[in-house]
Design a protein around this motif. Sequence first.
Motif: not given
Length: 287
Positions: A33-37, A66-67, A70-72, A276-279
């Motif tokens: 799972t993701l590490a929440k940022q 990539q997303l 980067e845990n997004v 960057t813009k999508l995030i």
Amino acid sequence: MQRIIKAIILIVSFLLVFGGIYYAKVRYFSPGTLAKQKGIEYSNVPTVFIHGYEGNSFSFGPLLRQLERENVAKREMTIVVQEDGKLTVEGKLKNNRDNPTIMVLFAKDVADEITQSRWIDKVMRYLYQQKISRVNLVSHSMGGVSTLRYLLEYADDRTPQTERFVTIAAPFNDLEIAEDTEEIFAYELTEKGPSGETPIYQYFDHAMEKLPPNLQVLDVAGDLKDGTESDGSVSTHSAFALRLLFQKHAKSYQELIVTKKSGGHSAITKSTELKTKLIDFLWKKTA
């Protein structure tokens, strides 16, 4: 001579192995799972990525990887639309509030956005049957034209509600939707709209009142800065041709231009600027 042949075989074998490993990383799923940022809003709302004509796993796969790194957002599902329109589903939505992403692949290219929009509708109805009530849609090239047509013609109370729509290098005012021509077609976009209207633009002009009223739109174009005002395939005038219509009918409307080499038609989806813009547009926490 034999040494040269052996060296070539070794290099080719290495490239095949390396390419296979890279393809597997792009195409398939990773565990965990993701590490929440901090600064990222996490939910179970899937973001569906739809490629264009002649697209494949590499259209959005590197971006999704990539997303995830980067845990997004977390890759959780791939839906392949087969030649007969049937769906093959890989993976499962896990409800871990990991900002799940879904990659849609078309096993056979079709040169018209009407057929592709119907296939997108099948995907959306499948997701609705899986109890998905809300989605974000991200589309590239002809996929942007097809996805918008889906929103105008097919989206209803038996498909997930689309909250955010991202269209990347979509030919909204081109004569040929799925063909590269020697000269890049463009009707100049003025403050009052396009200087000329192609049939696809006229369709959107008449149908835009059906756009979901709460839809937030991000419109992305590429500009190689080589004097063509284009990404090498689609003019910025065509990609932004629906500007006034989106501003009138959508809840909000934003634009992004990706420039130079990163602004190439296929390169945009792999650019840092787009990521960057999508995030920011899809997942960034708001104050």
